[in-house]
Design an enzyme around this catalytic site. Sequence first.
Site, mmCIF file in Angstrom:
data_model
loop_
_atom_site.group_PDB
_atom_site.id
_atom_site.type_symbol
_atom_site.label_atom_id
_atom_site.label_comp_id
_atom_site.label_asym_id
_atom_site.label_seq_id
_atom_site.Cartn_x
_atom_site.Cartn_y
_atom_site.Cartn_z
ATOM 1 N N GLY A 11 0.854 -1.193 0.000
ATOM 2 C CA GLY A 11 0.000 0.000 0.000
ATOM 3 C C GLY A 11 0.884 1.235 0.000
ATOM 4 O O GLY A 11 0.495 2.313 0.469
ATOM 5 N N ALA A 12 2.110 1.072 -0.569
ATOM 6 C CA ALA A 12 3.165 2.103 -0.479
ATOM 7 C C ALA A 12 2.792 3.424 -1.143
ATOM 8 O O ALA A 12 3.374 4.460 -0.829
ATOM 9 C CB ALA A 12 4.459 1.567 -1.083
ATOM 10 N N THR A 102 -7.514 -1.292 8.704
ATOM 11 C CA THR A 102 -8.636 -1.560 9.598
ATOM 12 C C THR A 102 -9.727 -2.308 8.835
ATOM 13 O O THR A 102 -9.678 -2.428 7.618
ATOM 14 C CB THR A 102 -9.200 -0.247 10.173
ATOM 15 O OG1 THR A 102 -9.542 0.609 9.079
ATOM 16 C CG2 THR A 102 -8.182 0.439 11.052
ATOM 17 N N PRO A 127 -5.412 -1.135 15.150
ATOM 18 C CA PRO A 127 -6.290 -0.239 14.408
ATOM 19 C C PRO A 127 -5.910 1.224 14.570
ATOM 20 O O PRO A 127 -6.392 2.075 13.825
ATOM 21 C CB PRO A 127 -7.675 -0.511 14.999
ATOM 22 C CG PRO A 127 -7.419 -1.084 16.345
ATOM 23 C CD PRO A 127 -6.090 -1.780 16.283
ATOM 24 N N PHE A 129 -2.281 3.463 15.505
ATOM 25 C CA PHE A 129 -0.879 3.514 15.920
ATOM 26 C C PHE A 129 -0.520 4.835 16.596
ATOM 27 O O PHE A 129 0.651 5.086 16.859
ATOM 28 C CB PHE A 129 0.040 3.278 14.714
ATOM 29 C CG PHE A 129 0.221 1.822 14.369
ATOM 30 C CD1 PHE A 129 1.026 0.996 15.149
ATOM 31 C CD2 PHE A 129 -0.410 1.248 13.273
ATOM 32 C CE1 PHE A 129 1.203 -0.343 14.845
ATOM 33 C CE2 PHE A 129 -0.237 -0.098 12.954
ATOM 34 C CZ PHE A 129 0.568 -0.894 13.740
ATOM 35 N N HIS A 156 -13.987 10.770 10.526
ATOM 36 C CA HIS A 156 -12.863 10.498 9.619
ATOM 37 C C HIS A 156 -13.082 11.161 8.266
ATOM 38 O O HIS A 156 -14.205 11.548 7.932
ATOM 39 C CB HIS A 156 -12.696 8.987 9.419
ATOM 40 C CG HIS A 156 -12.048 8.293 10.574
ATOM 41 N ND1 HIS A 156 -12.734 7.929 11.711
ATOM 42 C CD2 HIS A 156 -10.752 7.916 10.780
ATOM 43 C CE1 HIS A 156 -11.901 7.349 12.557
ATOM 44 N NE2 HIS A 156 -10.689 7.339 12.023
ATOM 45 N N HIS A 157 -11.990 11.186 7.477
ATOM 46 C CA HIS A 157 -12.064 11.719 6.107
ATOM 47 C C HIS A 157 -13.052 10.889 5.281
ATOM 48 O O HIS A 157 -13.343 9.728 5.598
ATOM 49 C CB HIS A 157 -10.669 11.711 5.478
ATOM 50 C CG HIS A 157 -10.061 10.334 5.404
ATOM 51 N ND1 HIS A 157 -10.250 9.497 4.334
ATOM 52 C CD2 HIS A 157 -9.298 9.645 6.284
ATOM 53 C CE1 HIS A 157 -9.625 8.361 4.540
ATOM 54 N NE2 HIS A 157 -9.037 8.428 5.728
ATOM 55 N N LYS A 160 -12.529 7.080 3.860
ATOM 56 C CA LYS A 160 -12.363 5.896 4.707
ATOM 57 C C LYS A 160 -13.395 4.848 4.294
ATOM 58 O O LYS A 160 -14.579 5.163 4.149
ATOM 59 C CB LYS A 160 -12.539 6.267 6.188
ATOM 60 C CG LYS A 160 -12.315 5.100 7.119
ATOM 61 C CD LYS A 160 -12.217 5.549 8.569
ATOM 62 C CE LYS A 160 -12.076 4.374 9.532
ATOM 63 N NZ LYS A 160 -10.867 3.570 9.286
ATOM 64 N N GLY A 166 -12.069 1.072 13.233
ATOM 65 C CA GLY A 166 -11.506 0.022 14.068
ATOM 66 C C GLY A 166 -11.241 0.529 15.484
ATOM 67 O O GLY A 166 -11.411 -0.201 16.465
ATOM 68 N N THR A 167 -10.861 1.787 15.592
ATOM 69 C CA THR A 167 -10.588 2.371 16.918
ATOM 70 C C THR A 167 -11.867 2.433 17.744
ATOM 71 O O THR A 167 -11.869 2.122 18.939
ATOM 72 C CB THR A 167 -9.999 3.785 16.753
ATOM 73 O OG1 THR A 167 -8.852 3.693 15.910
ATOM 74 C CG2 THR A 167 -9.608 4.386 18.088
HETATM 75 P P1 NAD Z 1 -5.376 4.784 0.810
HETATM 76 O O1 NAD Z 1 -6.571 4.396 0.000
HETATM 77 O O2 NAD Z 1 -4.806 6.137 0.680
HETATM 78 O O3 NAD Z 1 -4.183 3.745 0.519
HETATM 79 C C1 NAD Z 1 -4.361 2.368 0.371
HETATM 80 C C2 NAD Z 1 -3.373 1.904 -0.681
HETATM 81 O O4 NAD Z 1 -3.407 0.474 -0.737
HETATM 82 C C3 NAD Z 1 -3.719 2.404 -2.104
HETATM 83 O O5 NAD Z 1 -2.593 3.009 -2.700
HETATM 84 C C4 NAD Z 1 -4.149 1.144 -2.841
HETATM 85 O O6 NAD Z 1 -3.808 1.172 -4.223
HETATM 86 C C5 NAD Z 1 -3.336 0.082 -2.092
HETATM 87 N N1 NAD Z 1 -3.885 -1.271 -2.210
HETATM 88 C C6 NAD Z 1 -5.162 -1.682 -2.113
HETATM 89 N N2 NAD Z 1 -5.229 -3.016 -2.249
HETATM 90 C C7 NAD Z 1 -3.960 -3.461 -2.429
HETATM 91 C C8 NAD Z 1 -3.380 -4.733 -2.611
HETATM 92 N N3 NAD Z 1 -4.134 -5.850 -2.647
HETATM 93 N N4 NAD Z 1 -2.040 -4.811 -2.743
HETATM 94 C C9 NAD Z 1 -1.271 -3.705 -2.726
HETATM 95 N N5 NAD Z 1 -1.762 -2.469 -2.550
HETATM 96 C C10 NAD Z 1 -3.091 -2.354 -2.395
HETATM 97 O O7 NAD Z 1 -5.787 4.471 2.325
HETATM 98 P P2 NAD Z 1 -5.069 5.011 3.662
HETATM 99 O O8 NAD Z 1 -5.727 6.244 4.106
HETATM 100 O O9 NAD Z 1 -3.600 4.963 3.466
HETATM 101 O O10 NAD Z 1 -5.499 3.875 4.693
HETATM 102 C C11 NAD Z 1 -5.092 2.532 4.524
HETATM 103 C C12 NAD Z 1 -5.649 1.690 5.670
HETATM 104 O O11 NAD Z 1 -5.040 2.101 6.887
HETATM 105 C C13 NAD Z 1 -7.162 1.844 5.898
HETATM 106 O O12 NAD Z 1 -7.701 0.589 6.258
HETATM 107 C C14 NAD Z 1 -7.251 2.806 7.066
HETATM 108 O O13 NAD Z 1 -8.441 2.678 7.809
HETATM 109 C C15 NAD Z 1 -6.049 2.379 7.857
HETATM 110 N N6 NAD Z 1 -5.497 3.346 8.813
HETATM 111 C C16 NAD Z 1 -4.980 2.830 9.941
HETATM 112 C C17 NAD Z 1 -4.354 3.642 10.863
HETATM 113 C C18 NAD Z 1 -3.729 3.013 12.077
HETATM 114 O O14 NAD Z 1 -3.158 3.739 12.921
HETATM 115 N N7 NAD Z 1 -3.776 1.698 12.228
HETATM 116 C C19 NAD Z 1 -4.273 5.016 10.637
HETATM 117 C C20 NAD Z 1 -4.814 5.535 9.462
HETATM 118 C C21 NAD Z 1 -5.407 4.678 8.540
#
Ligand code: NAD
Length: 271
Positions: A11-12, A102, A127, A129, A156-157, A160, A166-167
């Site tokens: 998800g880089a 999440t 969920p 960090f 949230h934005h 989402k 999840g929190t």
């Molecule tokens: P985002 O949509 O900006 O990024 C997700 C990325 O994952 C996208 O670039 C997408 O192309 C990629 N992706 C999707 N499926 C994929 C796959 N099978 N293989 C490889 N890449 C894939 O979303 P975001 O805002 O970065 O959030 C990502 C996740 O993190 C969400 O579930 C969000 O709720 C969660 N989140 C968690 C925390 C935490 O502290 N745990 C904080 C913020 C967001």
Amino acid sequence: MSNSIRVAVCGAAGRMGREVVRAVAEASDLILVGAVDQVEVGRDAGEVAQGKPLGISIQSNLAEVLSTIRPQVLVDFTEPAAALANIQTAFAHGVAPVVGTTGLTEADLAQVALWVRETGVGAVIAPNFALGAVLMMQFAQQAARYLPDVEIIELHHERKLDAPSGTALLTAGKIAQARTAAGLAPVPAPEGAFERTPGARGASAHGVPIHSVRLPGLVAHQEVLFGGPGQVLSIRHDSTDRRCFMPGVLLAIRKVIGRKDLVLGLENLLD
Ligand code: NAD
């Protein structure tokens, strides 16, 4: 550095993934060795994250990256529908997953626990960090012993994918646990609520009403409201920048190495 921890990010190219790429690149004891996404494929992960190349190109095939590059840790910030398969792929390659995505269900978490037992490879799933969010949950647990009536508003934005957050679900579960541990009855159900519009009183998790707001301009926010006769206690946390999650993510990367268990929640990694 030869003894740096080798990290790949799945998800880089996403909002969180780009922050992780930046944070890992800046940490002297970690080294970014792989980047996976379905978009920006072929581009340099550093270029995408910070406009500065790191020599790591974004690839689309996670299994291929893990088998050729052999990272020690895979950080996953993708989407609910993708995370479980990514975690499975990590275990199949002996790579420890650190998961921020999440929306994983109880059944998903049970499956991950099984993979941890089968492979002996540790994992961290959190969920949230952000340290401040962990403290918010701890303070809410404390308050739940004394103030029985509680509701959660999470904001949230608009992009989402999951609701409630999840929190919020974790907070509701911790509130219910705290009440049980204190010998209190489950959270009282709202009585006589006639919803003129269905859903007006929110969703319910562990008996706690949760209200989910999604709006552009928001990042990640949560307020836990406790009511008692003549008083309201409000415990609120605001993430205004995704950088707030990075110290927790880096801690999880460092601590998952050498573990053989599943850690659920950043709070279980804090000293
Ligand atoms: P985002 O949509 O900006 O990024 C997700 C990325 O994952 C996208 O670039 C997408 O192309 C990629 N992706 C999707 N499926 C994929 C796959 N099978 N293989 C490889 N890449 C894939 O979303 P975001 O805002 O970065 O959030 C990502 C996740 O993190 C969400 O579930 C969000 O709720 C969660 N989140 C968690 C925390 C935490 O502290 N745990 C904080 C913020 C967001």
